[in-house]
Design an enzyme around this catalytic site. Structure first.
Site, PDB file in Angstrom:
ATOM      1  N   ASP A  55       4.051   0.438   1.559  1.00 26.27           N
ATOM      2  CA  ASP A  55       5.370   0.350   0.929  1.00 26.27           C
ATOM      3  C   ASP A  55       6.454   0.869   1.864  1.00 26.27           C
ATOM      4  O   ASP A  55       7.582   0.369   1.857  1.00 26.27           O
ATOM      5  CB  ASP A  55       5.379   1.168  -0.371  1.00 26.27           C
ATOM      6  CG  ASP A  55       4.446   0.575  -1.409  1.00 26.27           C
ATOM      7  OD1 ASP A  55       4.424  -0.663  -1.536  1.00 26.27           O
ATOM      8  OD2 ASP A  55       3.723   1.341  -2.076  1.00 26.27           O
ATOM      9  N   GLY A  56       6.105   1.872   2.679  1.00 21.25           N
ATOM     10  CA  GLY A  56       7.088   2.450   3.604  1.00 21.25           C
ATOM     11  C   GLY A  56       7.596   1.414   4.591  1.00 21.25           C
ATOM     12  O   GLY A  56       8.758   1.458   5.006  1.00 21.25           O
ATOM     13  N   ASN A 106      14.326   2.000  -3.027  1.00 24.95           N
ATOM     14  CA  ASN A 106      13.663   2.846  -4.021  1.00 24.95           C
ATOM     15  C   ASN A 106      14.655   3.737  -4.759  1.00 24.95           C
ATOM     16  O   ASN A 106      14.877   3.565  -5.938  1.00 24.95           O
ATOM     17  CB  ASN A 106      12.640   3.769  -3.348  1.00 24.95           C
ATOM     18  CG  ASN A 106      11.239   3.172  -3.343  1.00 24.95           C
ATOM     19  OD1 ASN A 106      11.013   2.129  -3.946  1.00 24.95           O
ATOM     20  ND2 ASN A 106      10.315   3.819  -2.669  1.00 24.95           N
ATOM     21  N   ASP A 123      15.916  21.286  -9.870  1.00 22.98           N
ATOM     22  CA  ASP A 123      15.642  21.015  -8.450  1.00 22.98           C
ATOM     23  C   ASP A 123      16.464  19.850  -7.924  1.00 22.98           C
ATOM     24  O   ASP A 123      16.634  19.711  -6.725  1.00 22.98           O
ATOM     25  CB  ASP A 123      14.154  20.717  -8.248  1.00 22.98           C
ATOM     26  CG  ASP A 123      13.341  21.992  -8.152  1.00 22.98           C
ATOM     27  OD1 ASP A 123      13.967  23.072  -8.216  1.00 22.98           O
ATOM     28  OD2 ASP A 123      12.107  21.923  -8.015  1.00 22.98           O
TER      29      ASP A 123
HETATM   30  N1  LIG Z   1       6.562  13.375  -5.332  1.00 23.65           N
HETATM   31  C1  LIG Z   1       6.576  12.112  -4.973  1.00 23.65           C
HETATM   32  O1  LIG Z   1       5.966  11.233  -5.571  1.00 23.65           O
HETATM   33  C2  LIG Z   1       7.408  11.715  -3.797  1.00 23.65           C
HETATM   34  C3  LIG Z   1       8.015  12.673  -2.998  1.00 23.65           C
HETATM   35  C4  LIG Z   1       8.781  12.230  -1.928  1.00 23.65           C
HETATM   36  C5  LIG Z   1       8.939  10.862  -1.679  1.00 23.65           C
HETATM   37  N2  LIG Z   1       8.329   9.968  -2.470  1.00 23.65           N
HETATM   38  C6  LIG Z   1       8.502   8.537  -2.295  1.00 23.65           C
HETATM   39  O2  LIG Z   1       8.194   8.105  -1.010  1.00 23.65           O
HETATM   40  C7  LIG Z   1       9.091   7.077  -0.691  1.00 23.65           C
HETATM   41  C8  LIG Z   1       9.110   6.868   0.781  1.00 23.65           C
HETATM   42  O3  LIG Z   1       7.912   6.203   1.089  1.00 23.65           O
HETATM   43  P1  LIG Z   1       7.282   6.274   2.533  1.00 23.65           P
HETATM   44  O4  LIG Z   1       6.105   5.353   2.542  1.00 23.65           O
HETATM   45  O5  LIG Z   1       8.361   6.120   3.543  1.00 23.65           O
HETATM   46  O6  LIG Z   1       6.807   7.771   2.578  1.00 23.65           O
HETATM   47  P2  LIG Z   1       5.298   8.339   2.571  1.00 23.65           P
HETATM   48  O7  LIG Z   1       4.566   7.800   3.745  1.00 23.65           O
HETATM   49  O8  LIG Z   1       5.422   9.799   2.361  1.00 23.65           O
HETATM   50  O9  LIG Z   1       4.647   7.655   1.271  1.00 23.65           O
HETATM   51  C9  LIG Z   1       5.032   7.941  -0.034  1.00 23.65           C
HETATM   52  C10 LIG Z   1       4.112   7.256  -1.028  1.00 23.65           C
HETATM   53  O10 LIG Z   1       4.971   6.639  -1.997  1.00 23.65           O
HETATM   54  C11 LIG Z   1       4.502   5.327  -2.231  1.00 23.65           C
HETATM   55  N3  LIG Z   1       5.615   4.470  -2.576  1.00 23.65           N
HETATM   56  C12 LIG Z   1       6.701   4.149  -1.830  1.00 23.65           C
HETATM   57  N4  LIG Z   1       7.489   3.301  -2.512  1.00 23.65           N
HETATM   58  C13 LIG Z   1       6.868   3.058  -3.694  1.00 23.65           C
HETATM   59  C14 LIG Z   1       7.182   2.269  -4.820  1.00 23.65           C
HETATM   60  N5  LIG Z   1       8.297   1.572  -4.907  1.00 23.65           N
HETATM   61  N6  LIG Z   1       6.325   2.276  -5.870  1.00 23.65           N
HETATM   62  C15 LIG Z   1       5.201   3.001  -5.830  1.00 23.65           C
HETATM   63  N7  LIG Z   1       4.846   3.778  -4.799  1.00 23.65           N
HETATM   64  C16 LIG Z   1       5.684   3.809  -3.738  1.00 23.65           C
HETATM   65  C17 LIG Z   1       3.862   4.873  -0.935  1.00 23.65           C
HETATM   66  O11 LIG Z   1       2.910   3.836  -1.196  1.00 23.65           O
HETATM   67  C18 LIG Z   1       3.224   6.157  -0.452  1.00 23.65           C
HETATM   68  O12 LIG Z   1       1.920   6.272  -0.949  1.00 23.65           O
HETATM   69  C19 LIG Z   1      10.406   7.544  -1.259  1.00 23.65           C
HETATM   70  O13 LIG Z   1      11.302   6.494  -1.471  1.00 23.65           O
HETATM   71  C20 LIG Z   1       9.964   8.204  -2.534  1.00 23.65           C
HETATM   72  O14 LIG Z   1      10.015   7.338  -3.629  1.00 23.65           O
HETATM   73  C21 LIG Z   1       7.560  10.366  -3.520  1.00 23.65           C
HETATM   74  N1  LIG Z   2       8.633  -0.513  11.860  1.00 23.22           N
HETATM   75  C1  LIG Z   2       8.708   0.784  11.619  1.00 23.22           C
HETATM   76  N2  LIG Z   2       9.358   1.632  12.455  1.00 23.22           N
HETATM   77  C2  LIG Z   2       9.439   2.958  12.202  1.00 23.22           C
HETATM   78  N3  LIG Z   2       8.889   3.536  11.140  1.00 23.22           N
HETATM   79  C3  LIG Z   2       8.231   2.764  10.279  1.00 23.22           C
HETATM   80  C4  LIG Z   2       8.101   1.343  10.472  1.00 23.22           C
HETATM   81  N4  LIG Z   2       7.385   0.834   9.445  1.00 23.22           N
HETATM   82  C5  LIG Z   2       7.083   1.877   8.660  1.00 23.22           C
HETATM   83  N5  LIG Z   2       7.581   3.028   9.150  1.00 23.22           N
HETATM   84  C6  LIG Z   2       7.446   4.376   8.560  1.00 23.22           C
HETATM   85  O1  LIG Z   2       6.071   4.733   8.648  1.00 23.22           O
HETATM   86  C7  LIG Z   2       5.714   5.472   7.490  1.00 23.22           C
HETATM   87  C8  LIG Z   2       4.402   4.989   6.922  1.00 23.22           C
HETATM   88  O2  LIG Z   2       4.488   3.633   6.633  1.00 23.22           O
HETATM   89  P1  LIG Z   2       3.768   2.972   5.386  1.00 23.22           P
HETATM   90  O3  LIG Z   2       4.188   3.631   4.130  1.00 23.22           O
HETATM   91  O4  LIG Z   2       4.028   1.522   5.481  1.00 23.22           O
HETATM   92  O5  LIG Z   2       2.254   3.237   5.677  1.00 23.22           O
HETATM   93  P2  LIG Z   2       1.238   4.177   4.910  1.00 23.22           P
HETATM   94  O6  LIG Z   2       1.896   5.504   4.692  1.00 23.22           O
HETATM   95  O7  LIG Z   2      -0.017   4.139   5.686  1.00 23.22           O
HETATM   96  O8  LIG Z   2       1.011   3.372   3.594  1.00 23.22           O
HETATM   97  P3  LIG Z   2       1.213   3.858   2.087  1.00 23.22           P
HETATM   98  O9  LIG Z   2       2.694   4.174   1.980  1.00 23.22           O
HETATM   99  O10 LIG Z   2       0.806   2.708   1.256  1.00 23.22           O
HETATM  100  O11 LIG Z   2       0.369   5.058   1.904  1.00 23.22           O
HETATM  101  C9  LIG Z   2       6.882   5.335   6.502  1.00 23.22           C
HETATM  102  O12 LIG Z   2       7.556   6.577   6.416  1.00 23.22           O
HETATM  103  C10 LIG Z   2       7.785   4.310   7.098  1.00 23.22           C
HETATM  104  O13 LIG Z   2       9.163   4.621   6.934  1.00 23.22           O
END
Ligand SMILES: NC(=O)c1ccc[n+]([C@@H]2O[C@H](COP(=O)([O-])OP(=O)(O)OC[C@H]3O[C@@H](n4cnc5c(N)ncnc54)[C@H](O)[C@@H]3O)[C@@H](O)[C@H]2O)c1
Ligand SMILES: Nc1ncnc2c1ncn2[C@@H]1O[C@H](COP(=O)(O)OP(=O)(O)OP(=O)(O)O)[C@@H](O)[C@H]1O
Length: 520
Positions: free
Chosen positions: A284-285, A363, A393
């Site tokens: 999703d990131g 998001n 918070d």
């Molecule tokens: N306590 C929490 O649940 C918490 C805390 C901080 C951030 N986040 C979420 O993480 C997002 C950033 O994601 P990232 O991947 O860059 O960071 P990250 O790598 O820390 O991953 C955060 C997790 O949130 C999940 N996630 C992201 N968008 C989602 C969505 N729309 N629906 C369901 N799950 C989702 C991802 O799959 C991942 O497992 C933020 O937008 C925020 O929503 C969640």
């Molecule tokens: N092209 C990109 N360049 C720089 N950062 C990126 C790029 N694609 C993803 N990222 C960053 O890398 C992090 C991890 O990516 P992503 O969430 O896709 O993978 P994951 O954490 O392994 O999967 P999940 O979120 O499902 O657990 C995210 O914080 C996202 O912002």
């Protein structure tokens, strides 16, 4: 402390307040010397003086009036800011529209000899929008931005045009429905809504694909190289990648020399004029990352799952050939994911339009206490109405796509991504009755750090890009005009339900056996 001691202490406070008030109002002689413990006790033993009671009433009435006036001033400011944000949004949309029209003019002029097919597709689009009014061409049409230079003009001409259609049940000849409410013989009836599944139909073949990948992942790197070869050799499609990915591909094999990239970040601003389709390889990131690269219109996104949860990544990477074959042929079901447009307005700003560049989130925007150990204090307004003061918070303003992310963890509802709305979810509120809200999509929200806040607040956007908000600073938030169209595996609803079942094991419970007691 005993009850009596508590009573004395509270009476003492009362006397102090009244004493100060009376002193300020010139009642020096009638006052007891309120700094003396003994005199206070004596004073408290006396029967209540009518004058003191009346003054106390007058004083509290005055305080109430001041509080009301302050609230009115804040609401006025919120209203002015909401209006300013709305005007700015309208101005941006109008500007886009004018640019698009100007561009269309240029296109027609420059393309008198262009193929009939191309011209008829543009006409068809006009008919579609003119006739039904709800087609999303205005926002999403790929050739919408003006190309000032011939270079950009040529690029825009290479983009594959497409149409967005609402699925209609029961509409004659695919006629779209407009009325939300019909009024017949005095009976108000909700008419069938037209916003069913949206499908995207290519009007010519997509030619350029942008691939965005999660960094530091070997499976992603391997898949990316394989996909680029397949797209170029079999599908004859141009591929654009990030500079980091191009370097990785070239390190592997000089064959990848044809892959395009950009040298200057300013070129990212023009990507939407030449990219037909975005493919994301990650979780999703990576989808959030892709969305954040587009500050305006976003081409359709095809998200392949190479992460852990994958709420927004329905496509299996192992099946990429079949998936992309189907998508490049079309039509495809898409989810139009709304984004929030956030403006930070500093206390020092000279006018309400003097904001930093807007930030678009897919998001959520979170306003929290960051490193501060104090409660966050945030004043919230919706259009010109006071909503509440958040003490806790922090606060999450989330899209419906983000409803399954941080907002969910903070106790917010899960909402289908096609529902237009803004989630207002507190983070650990220090109050028993602060339930999360869902507000309609047309509102403008304003979150302000008041001057009596003990600490700063911090805004973060899709979990990134933290900005400090000091006393007097505000964050204005409304739905952005540019959604993120993501391709569906099946359709919006099926994909959403699958993601909450598989990702969260939503309402998973062992079924009860049928043996045992029964109603007869
Ligand atoms: N306590 C929490 O649940 C918490 C805390 C901080 C951030 N986040 C979420 O993480 C997002 C950033 O994601 P990232 O991947 O860059 O960071 P990250 O790598 O820390 O991953 C955060 C997790 O949130 C999940 N996630 C992201 N968008 C989602 C969505 N729309 N629906 C369901 N799950 C989702 C991802 O799959 C991942 O497992 C933020 O937008 C925020 O929503 C969640
Ligand atoms: N092209 C990109 N360049 C720089 N950062 C990126 C790029 N694609 C993803 N990222 C960053 O890398 C992090 C991890 O990516 P992503 O969430 O896709 O993978 P994951 O954490 O392994 O999967 P999940 O979120 O499902 O657990 C995210 O914080 C996202 O912002």
């Amino acid at each position: 402390m005993s009850d009596q001691a508590t009573q004395v202490s509270s009476n003492k406070e009362k006397v102090n307040v009244v004493g100060t008030h009376l002193q300020n109002n010139g009642y020096h002689d009638s006052l007891p010397p309120y700094d003396s413990e003994k005199m206070i006790k004596e004073f408290l033993r006396q029967p209540p003086s009518k004058a003191v009671d009346e003054n106390l009433l007058e004083f509290s009435e005055a305080m109430r009036t001041v509080a009301k006036a302050l609230r009115r001033v804040s609401e006025g400011k919120a209203s002015a800011q909401a209006e300013a944000a709305e005007w700015k949004r309208k101005y941006e949309l109008e500007r886009e529209k004018n640019l698009q029209q100007k561009h269309k003019g240029e296109v027609t002029e420059g393309l008198q000899n262009h193929s009939d097919q191309e011209n008829s597709s543009i006409e068809q689009t006009d008919k579609c929008c003119g006739k039904h009014g709800i087609c999303s061409h205005e926002v999403l049409r790929d050739d919408m931005m003006v190309s000032k230079t011939k270079f950009i003009h040529d690029l825009a001409m290479r983009k594959a045009p497409f149409k967005l259609l609402w699925g209609c049940n029961g509409g004659k000849n695919g006629q779209h429905k407009h009325d939300v409410v019909s009024f017949e013989k005095g009976n108000i009836t909700a008419a069938a809504r037209s916003s069913k599944q949206i499908s995207l139909k290519w009007e010519s073949h997509p030619q350029t694909v942008l691939i965005l990948t999660k960094p530091n992942s070997t499976p992603v790197r391997v898949l990316c190289a394989e996909m680029v070869r397949w797209l170029k050799d079999i599908k004859k499609i141009d591929v654009i990648v990030e500079p980091r990915v191009k370097a990785e591909l070239l390190a592997e094999n000089s064959y990848f020399n044809f892959v395009q990239t950009w040298e200057d970040d300013d070129e990212i601003l023009l990507l939407h004029t030449k990219v037909d389709l975005i493919i994301t390889l990650g979780g999703d990131g990576t989808v959030l990352w892709a969305a954040s690269m587009f500050k305006g219109p976003v081409p359709p996104v095809v998200p392949f799952s190479l992460g852990s949860l994958g709420f927004m990544t329905p496509f299996q990477s192992e099946l990429y050939r079949d998936c992309l074959d189907t998508i490049l042929r079309g039509p495809i079901s898409i989810t139009l994911r709304h984004r929030l447009q956030c403006h930070v307005i500093r206390e020092s700003a000279t006018d309400e339009l003097d904001t930093e560049d807007p930030i678009l989130v897919l998001n959520e925007v979170t306003i929290d206490r960051g490193m501060s150990s104090y409660l966050t204090l945030l004043e919230c307004y919706c259009d010109n109405s006071f909503v509440t003061c958040v003490q806790g918070d922090g606060l999450i303003l989330s899209t419906t796509s983000g409803s399954t992310a941080y907002s969910l963890a903070a106790g917010g509802s899960m909402v289908h991504p096609q529902v237009p709305g803004i989630l207002f979810t507190p983070i650990c509120p220090h109050s028993l009755s602060f339930r999360p809200l869902i507000l309609p999509e047309h509102v403008t929200l304003r979150v302000q750090v008041p001057f009596n806040s003990r600490g700063h607040a911090w805004a973060s956007f899709d979990g990134k890009d933290r900005k400090q908000l000091s006393a007097g600073d505000a964050l204005i938030c409304s739905i952005a005009p540019w959604p993120v169209p993501t391709a569906c595996l099946v359709d919006s609803t099926n994909d959403f339900l699958r993601s909450i079942h598989e990702g969260l094991h939503w309402n998973l419970r062992k079924p009860q056996s049928s043996d045992g007691p029964r109603d007869h």
